[in-house]
Each structure stands twice: as structure tokens, then as C-alpha cells.
Design an enzyme around this catalytic site. Sequence first.
Site, short mmCIF file in Angstrom:
data_model
loop_
_atom_site.label_atom_id
_atom_site.label_comp_id
_atom_site.label_asym_id
_atom_site.label_seq_id
_atom_site.Cartn_x
_atom_site.Cartn_y
_atom_site.Cartn_z
N GLU A 147 0.81 -1.22 0.00
CA GLU A 147 0.00 0.00 0.00
C GLU A 147 0.84 1.27 0.00
O GLU A 147 0.84 2.03 0.98
CB GLU A 147 -0.97 -0.01 1.18
CG GLU A 147 -2.04 -1.07 1.07
CD GLU A 147 -3.13 -0.94 2.13
OE1 GLU A 147 -2.88 -0.32 3.17
OE2 GLU A 147 -4.23 -1.47 1.89
N GLU A 318 -6.77 -7.79 -0.57
CA GLU A 318 -7.28 -7.84 0.80
C GLU A 318 -8.77 -7.50 0.76
O GLU A 318 -9.14 -6.38 0.43
CB GLU A 318 -6.56 -6.82 1.69
CG GLU A 318 -5.06 -7.05 1.79
CD GLU A 318 -4.35 -6.01 2.66
OE1 GLU A 318 -5.04 -5.25 3.39
OE2 GLU A 318 -3.12 -5.95 2.61
C1 GAL Z 1 -4.61 -2.62 4.92
C2 GAL Z 1 -3.19 -3.15 5.10
C3 GAL Z 1 -3.15 -4.40 5.94
C4 GAL Z 1 -3.99 -4.23 7.16
C5 GAL Z 1 -5.40 -3.89 6.74
C6 GAL Z 1 -6.37 -3.76 7.90
O1 GAL Z 1 -4.62 -1.26 4.65
O2 GAL Z 1 -2.59 -3.42 3.85
O3 GAL Z 1 -1.81 -4.67 6.30
O4 GAL Z 1 -3.46 -3.24 7.96
O5 GAL Z 1 -5.38 -2.67 6.06
O6 GAL Z 1 -7.65 -3.45 7.44
#
Ligand code: GAL
Length: 636
Positions: A147, A318
Site C-alpha cells: 500500500e 485484501e
Molecule cells: C490494509 C493493510 C493491511 C492491514 C489492513 C487492515 O490497509 O494493507 O496490512 O493493515 O489494512 O484493514
Amino acid sequence: MTSVGFPRALGTCYYPEHWPQEVWAKDAQMMVESGLTWVRIGEFAWSRLEPKPGVLELEWLEEAIKTLTSAGLKVVLGTPTATPPRWMLDKHPDMLAVDAEGRPRGFGSRRHYCFSHAGYREESRRITAILAEVFGSSVAAWQTDNEYGCHDTTLSYSDAALEAFQDWLEARYGTIEALNAAWGNVFWSMEYDRFDQIGLPNLTVTEPNPAHVQAFRRFSSDQVAPFNRAQVEEIRKWSDAPISHNYMGRVTDFDHYDVGADLDIATWDSYPLGFLEDRVGASSERQKAFSRQGDPDFQTFHHDLYRAVGKGRWWIMEQQPGPVNWAPYNPAPLAGMVRLWSWEAFAHGAEAVCYFRWRQAPFAQEQMHSGLLRPDSAPAAGLAEVRQVASELAAAPQVEANVADVALVFDYDAEWAWAVQPHGQGLSYFDLVFEHYRALRRAGLNVDIVAPTIRGFAAYKAVFAPGLMHLSDDLRHALETADCPCVFGPRTGARTLDFEMPVPLPPALSGLDVTVTQVQTLRPDRPIALAGGGYAVGYIETLDGSATPILEDTSGACVAVQTQNLIYCGAWLDEAGLDRLVALVADSADLSIRSLPDGVRVRRTATQEFWFNHNAHSVDTEAGPMAPASVIWRDL
Ligand code: GAL
């Protein structure tokens, strides 16, 4: 932009370093039994891979990869550069990013590096090279860093950034006289004698020169792609596996198309409920109605954007599977939404959807972030829906061709320009484009978001290009000569490359006689009513010229005009106004539009039509009755 030929698959994000080695094999087996194919690991593990400078401990990762792959999983290995370990700071004390107030960002979370720091860029290249050499043939895909830009880390006001900015300016302008002239530095005696006198545009007494700020925004963005490229170069020496990066929702501080140009796949991190509370900007009434489903358009906007960034290939790296920890309020998804979000991604062409994370961590910052498993390893609520998607995918394993009706241009440079000089509170380019996107989706249209480097629109029935504050000659020409209806404005071509107002006055389009003679921004409680319904809100231009009015205000002043294919809209329209504009364009474009029930969205692929009900209540649709938080599809 098609993505035929890639299998659709599911996956998860896993942190072997968080768990005793004894559970890895069981976890892997359970992932496979749940229908998962991909597992992303490693992206924050630097302190365990290199506990002391130059002391490498890679055996545990080798073991983890072996365990996962021998269970049948495919591994995405992340480079760990978003989390430089504590010793790195001793080695490079000036590597920290610095905020606009001049304060270094501290150690103790993540992303504390400055993109301009040459020493850290080399460290990141070095660790990547090591991982690529050792694991290049055992992993199936890569992720660079994690990110970029998260936690407001693209813009850094460090000494390293200052020096690099001065060099960047010199390379761009050549002489200081050219820079002074281009920026209009005669104003307020801001002229410089040498490039090394130029500071960063923070901590000035009142607002800095917008040309200076826009140059700094472009420079800051230009630091990200080479940082990423250094890693890509190392990986490609050792590995044929595709390389990706996981982008975010509404993070626009760097040009994602530039970073994407060096990568094979764009991925993004989708947290619909967190976003609704945190960055969609919806009214509180809509936040309430969709609090457990997320905004019906925000996720798909990013699916369509990252399909462009990935040159057709994209994933969700994710996906929120339950409550997150970071939004003002963190409810659980309504039953059905984890499945709906997954199918929505596939309907927009995703090759994979990976859930964050496998097991909830009982320690550190994300204790309150759910996973597919609870901290005690029992299944959490989302896992049953994931299993359902996995079994449904077995019957529909292929990503189908993307079919688009409309192109919508999204330009990061315009986003920065609007932020540099909004001229009225709350006017953001992202919101402007997103509101057009929403209107197109309300009309049931498939949208391709396209980069400003596009030069041909033959694949589309209409083009929307709102808010392109600086318009390059090439894009201007491509839009003016599109052989389908093309909608410009507001603010098209309102500034030159160096942030000057052009003369002749904008938009100066060939083939459309319209001139913006005045601009004004409006208080939220002083919208201007359009004749026939809808309002101009926040922003309106006075238009002059011989083009035919297609929208007027109630006093008869032109709001939008048209000559043949070219349309210029000189206002920020509300929902009803945008619906009218879309209907007018659809008429000239021979596009059939629908009026969908609130919260219902449709997406066509080459072979199927998917219907999504984002509401917490059932609805009747053309495709049949739909339960709350549900998806149905029918063959075309
Ligand atoms: C994203 C990040 C992850 C985790 C997640 C939690 O922004 O890439 O590592 O922190 O959020 O929602």
C-alpha cells in the site's frame, strides 16, 4: 480491455511469523479445504528475515513456503519494505518521512520511510534482490511493498525530498529564469536566483504559489514509480512470476498508472464498511442505510480503476471478511455481503479475491480486526460465505471478457490540481468523477475507467471526461475527435501545465463554440436550480458562445451545451442533474439505459448479467425478486 483466459480464484493473507510453526501445516490444509488457492505472505516480516544488518534468517520463510505449496497453495510473496526494522533507523537516521508541519514520522508502526531517501531505496532494492534470488522459483506471484501512500506517506517534507525536488525542477525547467517565468514568480517578489534556493511548499506564511505546489505534487508522485521499479528490476532477474502491488481505496497522492506500467497485475485492498465510514463521503442517511453493506459504487469504482491500472489484470488482495479495526465505527457485514463483494469483483473481471486475514491476531495494532478464523482458530462468520463462493466458482471458473459501454477518464494530475486550488470548500476531483460514475451505474451502464494517456475511444459508445483541469494536447485531440458523444467540463483545460489560466479562455475546444467567462463557487445552501429538474451545486461557470444549450438554469442561463458529438457541462450537477445529463448523452449515443432500484446494481460480462442487491431489504427487479445482500446472475 479483456481478461479472458485467467481462472477465478480465492485466497487469503497469512503471517506465518505470527504463529508457531506447528500450526502452519494445519492452517494450509484448512485453507485448501475452504476452497482457497492463493496465500500472500511476507510483506511485513523484515525484522525476522534480517534481524541485524546483513544477518539473514531465511530458513523459516523457506519452510513456510514449502508447507503452503506442498498443501497445494500458490504463494504471493510480498517484499517487506513497508516495515523497515528498527536497526534501519540507526543506519539511516534521516530516512524518515517528514510531515507538512516539519515533524519526522516516528518508528513504531509502519511506512515510516521517505520515498526520496536514496539510502533506503538501495536497502529496499537489496532485500528484494535477496528474496528474489532465494525464492524466485518457488513463488507464483510477487507483491512489491504494501500500500504505497497509506497513512499519508507519499508527500514528505524531508531534506532528502528537498534536495531531490530541486534536482527534479532543474531537470524540468533547465534555467531558473524559465522556472520563474513559468510559475509567475514576479508576483509577490518570489523570484529565485538558483534552484538550491527553492524550498518545499510547506510552512509558508500564507498560501504558496499553486504552480509550486502542483510541481511538488508531481515530483512526489514521481518518487514512487522508481522506488517500485527498483524492486521490479531485482525480481525480474530471478523470477518469471507476475508482479503486483496492492493499491488502496481513494488514495490518490501518486499516479497509479505510472507505477502500474512496471507491473503485471494491479491489486487493491477492499474494506467496504471501513470506507463507508471513513472516505466515501456519503450523507449520514446513506451511511446508516448501508452501514453493514458498504457503498454500492465505491468498491466497483476501484475495481474499474484498477482494471485500467493493471492493463486488464487485477485482483482484490485484501477483502474485508468481518469487522475491521480502523474506521470510526466497525460493524460486521450483513449476512451475504462477503459473498456479494466477492462476486462483484469477479463480475468486474477480478482474477482473484483474497481475504484479509486468515486468523485474527490477538496482539498488537490489529487485535480488533477480524479474519476468516477467530484467534482461537475456530471459523469466524465470514468463512462460511467464502466456502460458498468457492463452491460456486467451481461451476464458473473463468474470468469473462469485460464489456464496457462508457469510458470515464480518471487523471491523478487533475486530482492534485483541484486539491491545490479548489476555490470552494469540499470541491474534489475524485468526488466529481465518482459522482459521474454513480450516475452511470444508476443507469445500469458498464463503465471502463481510462487513463488520460488513452488516444482512441473506438471501443466506447460515450466518453465522460469531467474536471480535466490541465488537458494535454494529445488527449484534447483524442477527445475532440472521438466518434461518439464526449462530455467535457466543468473546469476542462482551466490551467496550463504550469498552473496558469490560458488565453484564449477555457475550454477552447475545437468544434464546440463555448467560452467560460466567469467561475463561481457556491455555498451548500445556495444551489442553483436547473429548468426541468436538478441543481448545480458547489460550482458553476458562466458560459458564452454559439453551441446549443442542452441544460439551462431557471433564469435561462446555459449550464451545458452541445455541438454534434461534443458536450460541455459548466457546473457540478447534483444527482438529478447528472441523471438528466446521462440520459441526454444516452440519447445521442444510442445507449439503452435503465432506472435501477436504489441500492441495486447490474454488471454485464460477455456471457452473463449479474444483479447485486446492496440493500438490507428485499427488492423486486427485472431479473426477479432479490433477497437482502444478494447476488443473482443469468446467462445472456
Ligand atoms: C490494509 C493493510 C493491511 C492491514 C489492513 C487492515 O490497509 O494493507 O496490512 O493493515 O489494512 O484493514
